[in-house]
Design an enzyme around this catalytic site. Sequence first.
Site, PDB file in Angstrom:
ATOM      1  N   HIS A 165       0.814  -1.217   0.000  1.00 41.05           N
ATOM      2  CA  HIS A 165       0.000   0.000   0.000  1.00 41.05           C
ATOM      3  C   HIS A 165       0.850   1.270   0.000  1.00 41.05           C
ATOM      4  O   HIS A 165       0.426   2.307  -0.537  1.00 41.05           O
ATOM      5  CB  HIS A 165      -0.926   0.020   1.219  1.00 41.05           C
ATOM      6  CG  HIS A 165      -1.964  -1.053   1.192  1.00 41.05           C
ATOM      7  ND1 HIS A 165      -2.692  -1.429   2.308  1.00 41.05           N
ATOM      8  CD2 HIS A 165      -2.408  -1.862   0.184  1.00 41.05           C
ATOM      9  CE1 HIS A 165      -3.531  -2.399   1.998  1.00 41.05           C
ATOM     10  NE2 HIS A 165      -3.375  -2.681   0.712  1.00 41.05           N
ATOM     11  N   HIS A 221      -3.759  -9.186   5.310  1.00 44.85           N
ATOM     12  CA  HIS A 221      -3.628  -8.811   3.893  1.00 44.85           C
ATOM     13  C   HIS A 221      -2.248  -8.257   3.576  1.00 44.85           C
ATOM     14  O   HIS A 221      -1.953  -7.950   2.420  1.00 44.85           O
ATOM     15  CB  HIS A 221      -4.718  -7.821   3.477  1.00 44.85           C
ATOM     16  CG  HIS A 221      -4.793  -6.586   4.322  1.00 44.85           C
ATOM     17  ND1 HIS A 221      -3.787  -5.647   4.386  1.00 44.85           N
ATOM     18  CD2 HIS A 221      -5.779  -6.135   5.143  1.00 44.85           C
ATOM     19  CE1 HIS A 221      -4.146  -4.661   5.185  1.00 44.85           C
ATOM     20  NE2 HIS A 221      -5.342  -4.928   5.678  1.00 44.85           N
ATOM     21  N   HIS A 222      -1.410  -8.108   4.599  1.00 43.04           N
ATOM     22  CA  HIS A 222      -0.004  -7.711   4.410  1.00 43.04           C
ATOM     23  C   HIS A 222       0.135  -6.373   3.677  1.00 43.04           C
ATOM     24  O   HIS A 222       1.093  -6.169   2.922  1.00 43.04           O
ATOM     25  CB  HIS A 222       0.776  -8.813   3.671  1.00 43.04           C
ATOM     26  CG  HIS A 222       0.581 -10.168   4.249  1.00 43.04           C
ATOM     27  ND1 HIS A 222       1.117 -10.554   5.459  1.00 43.04           N
ATOM     28  CD2 HIS A 222      -0.134 -11.239   3.808  1.00 43.04           C
ATOM     29  CE1 HIS A 222       0.758 -11.797   5.736  1.00 43.04           C
ATOM     30  NE2 HIS A 222      -0.007 -12.235   4.746  1.00 43.04           N
ATOM     31  N   CYS A 223      -0.809  -5.466   3.920  1.00 40.27           N
ATOM     32  CA  CYS A 223      -0.793  -4.153   3.251  1.00 40.27           C
ATOM     33  C   CYS A 223      -0.709  -4.325   1.736  1.00 40.27           C
ATOM     34  O   CYS A 223      -0.006  -3.583   1.047  1.00 40.27           O
ATOM     35  CB  CYS A 223       0.353  -3.287   3.764  1.00 40.27           C
ATOM     36  SG  CYS A 223       0.197  -2.827   5.491  1.00 40.27           S
ATOM     37  N   ALA A 224      -1.429  -5.323   1.241  1.00 38.01           N
ATOM     38  CA  ALA A 224      -1.450  -5.591  -0.204  1.00 38.01           C
ATOM     39  C   ALA A 224      -2.842  -6.083  -0.597  1.00 38.01           C
ATOM     40  O   ALA A 224      -3.005  -7.171  -1.152  1.00 38.01           O
ATOM     41  CB  ALA A 224      -0.382  -6.614  -0.573  1.00 38.01           C
TER      42      ALA A 224
END
Length: 406
Positions: free
Chosen positions: A124, A362-365
């Site tokens: 992100h 979501h692992h900033c994705a």
Amino acid sequence: MTFPIEKVRADFPVLTREVNGLPLAYLDSAASAQKPNQVIDAEAEFYRHGYAAVHRGIHTLSAQATEKMENVRKQASLFINARSAEELVFVRGTTEGINLVANSWGPENVRAGDNIIISEMEHHANIVPWQMLCARTGAELRVIPLNTDGTLQLDTLPSLFDERTRLLAIAHVSNVLGTENPLPEMIALAHQYGAKVLVDGAQAVMHHAVDVQALDCDFYVFSGHKLYGPTGIGVLYVREELLQDMPPWEGGGSMIATVSLTEGTTWTKAPWRFEAGTPNTGGIIGLGAAIEYVCALGLAEISEYEQNLMHYALEQLADVPELTLYGPANRLGVIAFNLGKHHAYDVGSFLDNYGIAVRTGHHCAMPLMTYYNVPAMCRASIAMYNTHEEVDRLATGLKRIHRLLG
């Protein structure tokens, strides 16, 4: 030469602790790496016996602190083979470095009708600043799509670039899939169209050597805390001729030449005009110690050890029933997976009960999660202090969870 894994592990005090009565297996270094004694001691020593505000101080402590800080700038420039230490800006981390470019270089160079290219695998931090810039300027955000194996659809690149492309912003290594993108070819293509290239190196610099001159990128950014250094410190490399023309994006002390209530303000030269306020000098010194630590071990040696461990991990995980792996066979640093139809949070919670630390979510994705049609993934990281025994524990733990949850 055999990699000195026992010596390395002895340098990281956290690795001696237990979690839920079991030895800690820390497989979450892609989120944030643990710190060796050398980093902890360097920062503590600075605060114990060397602390002072840097720049402009005439007393000994201030002069020494300034010298130490600027020496780390030189050290970091050598670490990524920049042409000059003055091409490096100290930032809080990768996120701030990208935002600096978006808010300083961006408004000066991106107009309505222009376009910026990113990829579907980006963190992100390498999506949102460009979305914000495009919203302000009327530019278009274009996206390189993924293949199912976690690589980029490179054959789409010629159709994405045109004479209005101003920037390619791309991850060196995906924080979820471990995909290492073919930067030389991508950068060369971008430059053919006159576009600049920003590389998010947060997941690369700890795994192998990075040479910004060989890559020929225009911007490169990474965080200290993933490189076994402190939190709150990172490095932004900007090609010198670009940096000199960029205006500051934050105002305050340290970044000015003159301030007048009637004549306005003039800026000091780069890179210092991008470092408003009191810097995180302790973090900078800790970053220097982290760079010194990995360089003493040898990045080539670290890379070889980690790649061998990664191959072993993929072999062991292949025997886990109903385990879905995401990403290419050749990957760096991370293994993203889901177990059957069980939510990643549940799997991660069970692993924590077994003393195994992995990342879930979501692992900033989020766009990547959308592509794979999953709400979340588990992610295990492979770092230089991890062992074959820890990989065995992960595989055994996942098999046990599969038996328990069905």
